[in-house]
Scaffold this motif. Structure first.
Motif, PDB file in Angstrom:
ATOM      1  N   GLN A 109       0.695  -1.169  -0.003  1.00 33.92           N
ATOM      2  CA  GLN A 109      -0.104   0.101   0.040  1.00 33.92           C
ATOM      3  C   GLN A 109       1.034   1.238   0.096  1.00 33.92           C
ATOM      4  O   GLN A 109       1.827   1.471   0.943  1.00 33.92           O
ATOM      5  CB  GLN A 109      -1.145  -0.118   1.119  1.00 33.92           C
ATOM      6  N   GLU A 146      -1.069  12.453  -1.207  1.00 34.45           N
ATOM      7  CA  GLU A 146      -2.178  12.355  -2.306  1.00 34.45           C
ATOM      8  C   GLU A 146      -3.156  11.391  -2.436  1.00 34.45           C
ATOM      9  O   GLU A 146      -4.152  11.270  -2.605  1.00 34.45           O
ATOM     10  CB  GLU A 146      -1.512  12.661  -3.680  1.00 34.45           C
ATOM     11  N   SER A 147      -2.382   9.985  -2.052  1.00 35.40           N
ATOM     12  CA  SER A 147      -3.149   8.724  -1.995  1.00 35.40           C
ATOM     13  C   SER A 147      -2.797   7.757  -1.320  1.00 35.40           C
ATOM     14  O   SER A 147      -1.844   7.933  -0.350  1.00 35.40           O
ATOM     15  CB  SER A 147      -3.130   8.193  -3.556  1.00 35.40           C
ATOM     16  N   ASP A 148      -3.604   6.645  -1.077  1.00 36.07           N
ATOM     17  CA  ASP A 148      -3.390   5.727   0.115  1.00 36.07           C
ATOM     18  C   ASP A 148      -3.869   4.335  -0.543  1.00 36.07           C
ATOM     19  O   ASP A 148      -4.694   3.408  -0.204  1.00 36.07           O
ATOM     20  CB  ASP A 148      -4.324   5.911   1.204  1.00 36.07           C
ATOM     21  N   ASN A 149      -3.271   4.055  -2.010  1.00 34.87           N
ATOM     22  CA  ASN A 149      -3.798   3.107  -2.525  1.00 34.87           C
ATOM     23  C   ASN A 149      -2.942   1.740  -2.478  1.00 34.87           C
ATOM     24  O   ASN A 149      -1.672   1.770  -2.374  1.00 34.87           O
ATOM     25  CB  ASN A 149      -3.837   3.527  -4.128  1.00 34.87           C
ATOM     26  N   ARG A 160       1.517   4.721   0.600  1.00 32.94           N
ATOM     27  CA  ARG A 160       0.955   5.839   1.345  1.00 32.94           C
ATOM     28  C   ARG A 160       1.737   7.171   1.232  1.00 32.94           C
ATOM     29  O   ARG A 160       2.996   7.378   1.569  1.00 32.94           O
ATOM     30  CB  ARG A 160       1.193   5.677   2.774  1.00 32.94           C
ATOM     31  N   THR A 161       1.066   8.125   0.649  1.00 32.42           N
ATOM     32  CA  THR A 161       1.653   9.480   0.180  1.00 32.42           C
ATOM     33  C   THR A 161       0.694  10.556   0.669  1.00 32.42           C
ATOM     34  O   THR A 161      -0.593  10.397   1.294  1.00 32.42           O
ATOM     35  CB  THR A 161       1.947   9.585  -1.338  1.00 32.42           C
TER      36      THR A 161
END
Length: 172
Positions: A59, A64-67, A61-62
């Motif tokens: 996953q 901008e996103s958590d994909n 984790r930034t």
């Protein structure tokens, strides 16, 4: 003279393996006999090692996103393979460094710290002289301490799966 002479008998060889692996001589003897491993008086021949598959999951984790992500590359074999993308920061080096870490048995190896924290599973399939193995690593997403990961080495032969090692992903 050396402080650590090479074993000169089978009993000394088994004792050295038991000491280094932290197990009993009886377990070493049984395991080696089970897999047909015998001491050789000469250097072993060169082995053919082929990467057959690579799988990374985790996953990212930034801010901008958590994909979740999954990279899977199967069907590899002998020959020339390329890992290409149209730009930088796409994961090419992380994939190659994951393969290197698996082949060396040293996680995270040179995988960047932020990328290591995103990954929770690495599986690298290899073939050594036609016998299939998988080197696997599992940990929690976000975990950066390599001591909290678990590494495994699995051997596949004649429809039989044998767990050869499970424990810390780096052996000294």
């Amino acid at each position: 003279m050396t402080d650590n002479p090479l074993p000169t008998s089978v009993a000394q060889w088994h004792a050295a393996i038991a000491e280094k692996s932290g197990t009993t001589i009886e377990k070493v003897t049984t395991t080696l006999e089970t897999y047909g491993v015998r001491p050789q008086p000469v250097l072993p021949r060169a082995r053919t090692v082929t990467v057959t598959s690579v799988r990374l999951e985790g996953q990212k984790r930034t801010t901008e996103s958590d994909n979740r992500f999954l990279f899977e590359w199967t069907g590899l074999g002998s020959g020339f393979w390329a890992l290409l993308s149209e730009g930088n920061s796409k994961g090419k080096s992380s994939i190659l460094l994951s393969v290197r870490a698996a082949l060396q048995g040293r996680f995270p190896g040179r995988i960047k710290g932020d990328v290591w924290s995103w990954i929770d599973a690495i599986d690298v399939g290899i073939s050594i002289d036609g016998i299939a193995y998988c080197v696997a690593m599992r940990k929690q997403v976000g975990e950066q301490d390599e001591r909290k990961a678990t590494g495994s080495l699995i051997r596949y032969e004649n429809a039989t799966e044998a767990l050869l090692y499970q424990g810390p992903p780096e052996l000294n």
